[in-house]
Design a protein around this motif. Structure first.
Motif, PDB file in Angstrom:
ATOM      1  N   CYS A  89      -2.059  -0.034   4.781  1.00 45.85           N
ATOM      2  CA  CYS A  89      -0.905   0.867   4.727  1.00 45.85           C
ATOM      3  C   CYS A  89      -0.836   1.694   3.451  1.00 45.85           C
ATOM      4  CB  CYS A  89       0.388   0.062   4.873  1.00 45.85           C
ATOM      5  SG  CYS A  89       0.705  -1.107   3.525  1.00 45.85           S
ATOM      6  N   GLY A  90      -1.698   1.422   2.466  1.00 45.22           N
ATOM      7  CA  GLY A  90      -1.689   2.194   1.231  1.00 45.22           C
ATOM      8  C   GLY A  90      -0.631   1.791   0.240  1.00 45.22           C
ATOM      9  N   ASN A  91       0.077   0.689   0.478  1.00 43.23           N
ATOM     10  CA  ASN A  91       1.127   0.240  -0.431  1.00 43.23           C
ATOM     11  C   ASN A  91       0.502  -0.430  -1.660  1.00 43.23           C
ATOM     12  OD1 ASN A  91       3.313  -1.730  -1.452  1.00 43.23           O
ATOM     13  ND2 ASN A  91       4.416  -0.403  -0.038  1.00 43.23           N
ATOM     14  N   PRO A  92       0.994  -0.125  -2.877  1.00 43.98           N
ATOM     15  CA  PRO A  92       0.400  -0.726  -4.075  1.00 43.98           C
ATOM     16  C   PRO A  92       0.919  -2.129  -4.400  1.00 43.98           C
ATOM     17  CG  PRO A  92       2.076   0.840  -4.716  1.00 43.98           C
ATOM     18  CD  PRO A  92       2.000   0.896  -3.224  1.00 43.98           C
TER      19      PRO A  92
ATOM     20  N   ALA B   9       0.204  -7.801  19.302  1.00 45.03           N
ATOM     21  CA  ALA B   9       1.394  -8.387  18.676  1.00 45.03           C
ATOM     22  C   ALA B   9       1.166  -8.710  17.206  1.00 45.03           C
ATOM     23  CB  ALA B   9       1.810  -9.650  19.433  1.00 45.03           C
ATOM     24  N   LYS B  10      -0.099  -8.909  16.805  1.00 43.66           N
ATOM     25  CA  LYS B  10      -0.388  -9.206  15.398  1.00 43.66           C
ATOM     26  C   LYS B  10      -0.103  -8.005  14.498  1.00 43.66           C
ATOM     27  CE  LYS B  10      -3.962 -12.676  16.273  1.00 43.66           C
ATOM     28  NZ  LYS B  10      -5.403 -13.000  16.150  1.00 43.66           N
ATOM     29  N   GLU B  11      -0.121  -6.797  15.053  1.00 50.00           N
ATOM     30  CA  GLU B  11       0.046  -5.576  14.252  1.00 50.00           C
ATOM     31  C   GLU B  11       1.458  -5.017  14.325  1.00 50.00           C
ATOM     32  OE1 GLU B  11      -2.956  -2.652  14.859  1.00 50.00           O
ATOM     33  OE2 GLU B  11      -4.495  -4.113  15.341  1.00 50.00           O
ATOM     34  N   VAL B  12       2.440  -5.845  14.699  1.00 46.73           N
ATOM     35  CA  VAL B  12       3.803  -5.333  14.833  1.00 46.73           C
ATOM     36  C   VAL B  12       4.375  -4.937  13.471  1.00 46.73           C
ATOM     37  CG1 VAL B  12       4.717  -7.697  14.784  1.00 46.73           C
ATOM     38  CG2 VAL B  12       6.096  -5.861  15.707  1.00 46.73           C
ATOM     39  N   GLY B  13       4.100  -5.752  12.431  1.00 51.01           N
ATOM     40  CA  GLY B  13       4.602  -5.412  11.097  1.00 51.01           C
ATOM     41  C   GLY B  13       4.008  -4.128  10.569  1.00 51.01           C
ATOM     42  N   LEU B  14       2.706  -3.962  10.765  1.00 49.81           N
ATOM     43  CA  LEU B  14       2.041  -2.749  10.291  1.00 49.81           C
ATOM     44  C   LEU B  14       2.499  -1.527  11.072  1.00 49.81           C
ATOM     45  CD1 LEU B  14      -0.068  -1.722   8.315  1.00 49.81           C
ATOM     46  CD2 LEU B  14      -1.832  -2.195   9.991  1.00 49.81           C
TER      47      LEU B  14
END
Length: 443
Positions: A104-107, A384-389
């Motif tokens: 996601c590019g988050n630091p 379902a594993k990628e719901v947060g992303l």
């Protein structure tokens, strides 16, 4: 001190909340002893949540020069005269390799060293594990000098304290509810006693009239006693329509022959009601089949519309013209967009986020979240594993707001589906949202 956004891709974002100081350098010495001093390297390293020795060593490895970081004084020296712009460019490469999440590019990541001596970055926002290229020269230095894990322990202690505080608050709320119930019970018992006293005085005064009156039925006597006791607070009074009560009233008022005739009619009415109920159940089954067919028709209509030349601009008006509730239409749109997607679901959400943004222009974010929930419960486990992303992608694109996501998550847990994979996989993203909210409040 001048600040800038972390990561070159976020340079022009005025609302980006991850910032670091601008690099300041100073050339010291002459001749063969000339060195470049990175004056604020410690502050930069703190903003990146990395040891200052890592950035100093990275500069030396990339420039092919000797580098040294003094733990006592906090000075970072690199042999040779190097321009600030060149070192700033190397720092951007360090951020891409060892700071930002590859998903996601988050630091906001943490360096994790596995048992097989591999370096990974664990993202606190989406939970993604980024594999660092072990061919880089800095990886050997990181394996020999692993980062301290004190911060993670502090975070765990804070989370435990927060959970204990919430439990204590819940216990206090339950005690207050119990006290309120006891107060209500005492008040109702006192009022019923006063009403009973008043009813007894009325009975004594009207005793002479009752002696001369004809005999009353048992049902009327029960109704009168209940009325005298004053139990009519918030109660709608109505006659008992059960078969036993009807039989009792009929036997008191009619002869034996007429009573049998009336009971025959009531039994026939009961049989007819059973037939009607069975017919109603059959109709309900047919309606369920019809609802499934209408949902499939909605999906087909939306798929045909998405094949047109400009579906994004006219999507909102087209969805409004469809027959069905807003939730049914949003569910059908979600199926039409992502039905055939199995792997890389979050990437596909990022590519088609413009459709979801156009569908939620009127503030129907909660409807979109419920569509997420219904789709993920039926989708394969890999999606379902990628719901947060996926939610992180829509949150960064301003399609979904923080308050709607947190409210939807609380309602989902309260609904009793805690073991569902969607709520388990979304936990890292929810914790990141809550920590970001608390940090903004502290600032």
């Amino acid at each position: 001190m001048a600040l800038q956004n972390i990561g070159a891709s976020n340079r022009d974002d005025a609302f980006y909340r991850y910032k670091m100081p601008r690099m300041i350098t100073k050339i010291e010495g002459r001749g063969n002893g000339i060195k470049t001093n990175i004056v604020n390297n410690v502050e930069i390293a703190k903003a990146l949540a990395r040891p200052a020795s890592y950035t100093t060593k990275y500069f030396g490895c990339e420039l092919g020069a000797q580098s040294k970081f003094d733990e006592k004084t906090g000075t970072s020296l690199v042999n040779g005269a190097h321009e600030t712009a060149k070192l700033a460019g190397l720092l951007e490469n360090f951020i891409k390799k060892y700071v930002q999440c590859y998903g996601c590019g988050n630091p906001e990541t943490e360096i994790v060293i596995t048992k097989t001596q591999m370096i990974t970055l664990k993202c606190a926002a989406c939970g993604f594990l980024s594999d660092v290229d072990m061919r880089d020269k800095l990886t050997t230095f990181i394996l020999k000098n692993p980062p301290e894990q004190k911060k993670s322990k502090d975070k765990k202690a804070l989370r435990k304290a927060e959970k204990e505080r919430l439990k204590e608050g819940e216990v206090a709320d339950e005690e207050q509810k119990k006290l309120k119930k006891e107060v209500k019970k005492k008040g109702s018992s006192a009022s019923s006693k006063d009403a009973a006293k008043g009813g007894s005085t009325k009975k004594k005064s009207s005793g002479s009239d009752e002696d001369h009156s004809p005999a009353h039925s048992q049902a009327d006597e029960n109704d009168r006693v209940a009325f005298d006791n004053g139990d009519d607070d918030g109660v709608e009074w109505q006659t008992d329509t059960s078969l036993e009560a009807a039989r009792q009233r009929i036997q008191e008022q009619l002869s034996a022959v007429t009573a049998d005739m009336v009971m025959l009619s009531t039994s026939e009415e009961k049989k007819s009601s059973v037939k009607k109920s069975s017919e109603h159940e059959n109709k309900g089954h047919e309606n369920g089949v019809n609802n499934a067919n209408t949902f499939e028709l909605l999906v087909c209509e939306i798929k045909e519309f998405l094949k047109t030349s400009s579906p994004v601009k006219q999507l909102k008006s087209f969805l409004g013209s469809l027959s069905g509730t807003q939730q049914e239409i949003m569910d059908a749109l979600f199926v039409a967009l992502f039905e055939d997607v199995k792997k890389g679901f979050a990437k596909e959400v990022g590519l088609k986020k413009k459709y979801l943004a156009a569908a939620t222009q009127d503030g129907s974010q909660s409807i979109l979240l419920h569509a997420f929930e219904s789709f993920y419960t039926k989708a394969n486990p890999e999606a379902a594993k990628e719901v947060g992303l996926s939610l992180k992608v829509l949150y960064d694109s301003d399609v979904l707001e923080e308050e709607f996501i947190l409210e939807w998550y609380k309602k989902g847990l309260a609904g009793g589906n805690k073991n569902s994979p969607i709520w388990k996989n979304i936990v890292p993203f929810i914790e990141w949202l809550q920590s970001a909210e608390s940090e903004s409040e502290e600032e």
